[in-house]
Design a protein around this motif. Structure first.
Motif, PDB file in Angstrom:
ATOM      1  N   PRO A  13       7.876  -8.451 -19.762  1.00  0.00           N
ATOM      2  CA  PRO A  13       7.023  -7.600 -20.632  1.00  0.00           C
ATOM      3  C   PRO A  13       7.711  -6.452 -20.736  1.00  0.00           C
ATOM      4  CG  PRO A  13       5.921  -8.487 -18.586  1.00  0.00           C
ATOM      5  CD  PRO A  13       7.359  -8.903 -18.669  1.00  0.00           C
ATOM      6  N   SER A  14       7.322  -5.411 -21.696  1.00  0.00           N
ATOM      7  CA  SER A  14       8.055  -4.081 -21.889  1.00  0.00           C
ATOM      8  C   SER A  14       7.446  -3.124 -21.334  1.00  0.00           C
ATOM      9  CB  SER A  14       8.042  -3.927 -23.790  1.00  0.00           C
ATOM     10  OG  SER A  14       6.651  -3.847 -23.991  1.00  0.00           O
ATOM     11  N   ARG A  15       7.860  -1.785 -21.434  1.00  0.00           N
ATOM     12  CA  ARG A  15       7.217  -0.742 -20.801  1.00  0.00           C
ATOM     13  C   ARG A  15       6.106  -0.377 -21.541  1.00  0.00           C
ATOM     14  NH1 ARG A  15      10.825   4.398 -19.434  1.00  0.00           N
ATOM     15  NH2 ARG A  15      11.795   2.648 -17.934  1.00  0.00           N
ATOM     16  N   SER A  16       6.226  -0.465 -23.097  1.00  0.00           N
ATOM     17  CA  SER A  16       4.814  -0.179 -23.934  1.00  0.00           C
ATOM     18  C   SER A  16       3.900  -1.087 -23.552  1.00  0.00           C
ATOM     19  CB  SER A  16       5.172  -0.397 -25.422  1.00  0.00           C
ATOM     20  OG  SER A  16       5.800  -1.665 -25.842  1.00  0.00           O
ATOM     21  N   ASP A  17       4.134  -2.390 -23.172  1.00  0.00           N
ATOM     22  CA  ASP A  17       2.790  -3.357 -22.702  1.00  0.00           C
ATOM     23  C   ASP A  17       2.362  -2.767 -21.373  1.00  0.00           C
ATOM     24  OD1 ASP A  17       3.624  -5.330 -24.328  1.00  0.00           O
ATOM     25  OD2 ASP A  17       4.962  -6.275 -23.363  1.00  0.00           O
ATOM     26  N   GLU A  18       3.087  -2.445 -20.513  1.00  0.00           N
ATOM     27  CA  GLU A  18       2.395  -1.819 -19.295  1.00  0.00           C
ATOM     28  C   GLU A  18       1.570  -0.716 -19.404  1.00  0.00           C
ATOM     29  OE1 GLU A  18       3.740  -0.526 -14.739  1.00  0.00           O
ATOM     30  OE2 GLU A  18       5.106  -1.651 -16.115  1.00  0.00           O
ATOM     31  N   GLN A  19       2.113   0.426 -20.451  1.00  0.00           N
ATOM     32  CA  GLN A  19       1.374   1.574 -20.727  1.00  0.00           C
ATOM     33  C   GLN A  19       0.276   1.294 -21.598  1.00  0.00           C
ATOM     34  OE1 GLN A  19       4.355   3.471 -23.151  1.00  0.00           O
ATOM     35  NE2 GLN A  19       5.369   4.492 -21.085  1.00  0.00           N
ATOM     36  N   ALA A  20       0.262   0.205 -22.334  1.00  0.00           N
ATOM     37  CA  ALA A  20      -1.163  -0.290 -23.207  1.00  0.00           C
ATOM     38  C   ALA A  20      -2.106  -0.737 -22.247  1.00  0.00           C
ATOM     39  CB  ALA A  20      -0.455  -1.196 -24.236  1.00  0.00           C
TER      40      ALA A  20
END
Length: 509
Positions: free
Chosen positions: A380-387
Motif C-alpha cells: 500500500p502507498s502512503r497516499s492509500d494510508e492518508q486516504a
C-alpha cells in the motif's frame, strides 16, 4: 579466436555445475527475503489489505465482548463460514498487542514462518540435502502472488496450513501411540481453523492402515474422525445448532464452478508449477527401495492436500488462497525430486556429471522463474494510508450510525458501532439461508426503510434498490477517494463509493 573459445566452451558445463547451485539458492532465498519485507510492511499498515480483513477484526471484537461467535444472524453481526480457532487465537494475541490488524496479521505471519520451516524440514529429513530444503521453502515463498498474497493477512489460511503440516510432520517422522495422538491433535486444530482441512487429513487414515497395520491404523482413523466428530457435536451444542448452520450448511449451498474441474489442474497448478509436478513424478519413480514408506506417505498426503484445494476451487467463492496447501506439498515434492536427481547424478559417469548437474539446476531455476512477481504491487502507498485516515475522519463527522456494508470495522475506527460484513450476509441472503436468511433480509429492509442509519456508504450493488429507495446521494459531495487510493492490494478490488443520506419523506412510502 575459435581456438581460444573452444576450451572455455568445454569448461562451461563444469562452471555452470559449480555456479548454478549458488545462483538458484540465492533466488530461493530472495523469495523468502521479499516475503519477509512485504510481511513487515503489511504488519504496520492500519487498513485492509484485502476486503474481508476488517470483518475478521470484527470477529475478534465480538469474541472479546464475551459474545458467542455463532448465533442467529442479525444486521449487527454475522460470522464468516469458517471454524473458529483462528479468531480465538487472534483474540488472545489482541489481549497482548491490542485489537487491530497487527494482532491478526501477526498470527498469520508467524504461522507462515512455521510453514516455511516445516517445508524445509520435510525435505531435509527425507533427503539430508540442505540446498534442496532451501529450494523447497523458497519456492513456496515464491507462490505468494499465486495464492493471492494471503499468507500474512488477517485470514485463516496460514494458521490452518501450519497445523496441517505439523500433523503431517509428526505422522511421518515420529512413531508410537503418543505421537500418533499428537498428529491427530494437530489435524484437529487444523480442522478447527478451516473445516476444509478435514479433506486433507482423511486419506492419512488409509496411510496409517498400511504403515501401522490394521489394528493401529484403525485406531488412528477412529481417533482422527472421532475427535473431529466430537468437536463438531460440542461446538454445535455450545452454539445452539448455529455452528453446523454456518460451518457446514451454508458452504454446502454454494454452487459449483464446472470450469474448475479442469482449470484447477491446468491454470492453477500446472501453469506455475509444471516443473514441480515433473520433479514429483521423478521422485516417485526414481527414489530407491528405502524410500518405499516415504512414497506411500506422500502419495496419500498429496492426494488429500490436492483434493482439499481442488474442492475449494470447485465451489463459487473459492479464491486462489485455497491453493496454499497444494503449493506447500508441491514445493516439498519439488525439493525431493531435485535432491533425488542430484543423488542420481552423483552415480553417473564422471564425464556427464557436470552437464547433468547444470541441467538439474537449470530446471530448478526455471521453476523459480515461473513464479516471479513484482512485489511493489502488493505494498500500500502512503497516499492509500492518508486516504484511509481522511475517510475515517469523515465517518466521524457523519451523524448517527453509519453503515459501510463491506467494511464494518471502519466506523469503529471513528468511534461508531460496527455492523455485519457484507460477505457474511451474502452467504445467507444469496444462496438460501432458510428462515434465518428470511429474517435477516427483513431486518435489513426494515433498517433501511426506517432510516436507522445516518448514512450508508456501499462498495457494491448490495441492497442497491432499497438504498436508492430510502437514501440519496448529495451531488455536491466531494469524491471519497482519488485515483487508485485505498483499493486493497489483494482480493476483490473494491472501496467505498459514495455517501447516501436519508431521503426526506422516504419513510412514508
Amino acid at each position: 579466436m575459435l581456438a581460444r573459445l573452444l576450451p572455455l566452451w568445454r569448461r562451461l558445463p563444469a562452471f555452470l555445475g559449480r555456479g548454478l547451485p549458488w545462483l538458484v539458492a540465492v533466488g530461493a532465498i530472495a523469495y523468502l527475503g521479499i516475503y519477509l519485507v512485504l510481511a513487515v510492511l503489511h504488519l504496520r499498515y492500519p487498513f485492509e489489505l484485502e476486503w474481508m480483513e476488517g470483518g475478521a477484526v470484527d470477529h475478534v471484537r465480538h469474541i472479546l465482548s464475551g459474545k458467542r461467535l455463532y448465533d442467529r444472524p442479525t444486521i449487527d453481526f454475522v460470522p464468516f463460514i469458517y471454524t473458529p480457532l483462528y479468531f480465538y487465537v487472534s483474540a488472545a494475541a489482541s489481549k497482548v498487542f491490542g485489537l487491530g490488524f497487527f494482532s491478526l496479521r501477526l498470527v498469520s505471519f508467524l504461522s507462515s514462518l512455521g510453514c516455511f520451516a516445516l517445508i524445509g524440514l520435510f525435505v531435509h529429513r527425507e533427503t539430508k540435502s540442505r540446498l534442496s530444503a532451501v529450494l523447497a521453502a523458497g519456492l513456496f515463498a515464491g507462490t505468494y502472488r499465486e495464492s493471492v498474497a494471503f499468507m500474512d493477512i488477517a485470514r485463516v489460511d496460514s494458521l490452518a496450513l501450519l497445523f496441517l503440516l505439523l500433523g503431517l510432520y509428526v505422522l511421518r517422522f515420529r512413531e508410537g501411540l503418543g505421537f500418533r495422538l499428537l498428529s491427530v491433535a494437530f489435524f484437529l486444530l487444523s480442522f478447527l481453523t478451516k473445516q476444509s482441512m478435514l479433506v486433507a487429513a482423511a486419506p492419512l487414515a488409509v496411510y496409517a492402515l498400511f504403515s501401522d497395520g490394521w489394528k493401529r491404523g484403525l485406531g488412528f482413523g477412529v481417533a482422527l474422525f472421532g475427535t473431529i466428530g466430537l468437536s463438531i457435536f460440542a461446538l454445535d451444542r455450545l452454539h445452539g445448532g448455529w455452528f453446523r448452520y454456518y460451518v457446514f450448511f451454508l458452504p454446502s449451498q454454494h454452487p459449483n464452478v464446472p470450469a474448475m474441474w479442469v482449470d484447477y489442474w491446468i491454470e492453477d497448478l500446472f501453469a506455475p508449477l509444471a516443473v514441480s509436478f515433473a520433479a514429483a513424478l521423478y521422485w516417485f519413480a526414481a527414489s530407491g527401495e528405502g524410500a518405499r514408506k516415504a512414497r506411500l506417505f506422500w502419495f496419500f498426503a498429496a492426494a488429500g492436500v490436492l483434493g482439499t484445494s481442488w474442492g475449494g476451487r470447485l465451489h463459487a467463492g473459492g479464491w486462489p488462497n485455497v491453493l496454499m496447501p497444494a503449493f506447500a506439498v508441491l514445493a516439498i515434492l519439488f525439493g525431493l525430486g531435485i535432491a533425488t536427481a542430484l543423488e542420481s547424478i552423483g552415480q553417473a559417469p564422471e564425464a556427464l556429471r557436470a552437464r547433468l548437474r547444470a541441467a538439474a539446476f537449470g530446471i530448478a531455476a526455471l521453476q523459480l522463474a515461473c513464479v516471479i512477481y513484482d512485489p511493489r504491487r502488493l505494498v500500500p502507498s502512503r497516499s492509500d494510508e492518508q486516504a484511509g485516515h481522511a475517510f475515517v475522519k469523515r465517518l466521524g463527522e457523519l451523524p448517527g450510525d453509519v453503515w459501510v456494508p463491506a467494511h464494518g470495522h471502519l466506523p469503529a475506527l471513528a468511534g461508531k458501532r460496527t455492523f455485519a460484513h457484507e460477505m457474511a450476509m451474502q452467504d445467507i441472503l444469496g444462496i438460501g439461508g432458510g428462515p434465518a436468511g428470511i429474517a435477516l433480509r427483513d431486518e435489513l429492509r426494515e433498517a433501511l426503510k426506517t432510516q436507522r442509519f445516518g448514512a450508508v456508504i456501499p462498495d457494491t450493488d448490495f441492497y442497491k434498490k432499497e438504498i436508492n429507495l430510502f437514501y440519496q446521494r448529495n451531488d455536491k459531495d466531494p469524491p471519497l477517494f482519488g485515483g487508485n487510493d485505498f483499493f486493497p492490494v489483494t482480493g476483490m478490488r473494491t472501496r467505498p463509493r459514495s455517501v447516501f443520506y436519508p431521503r426526506p419523506g422516504a419513510q412514508r412510502r
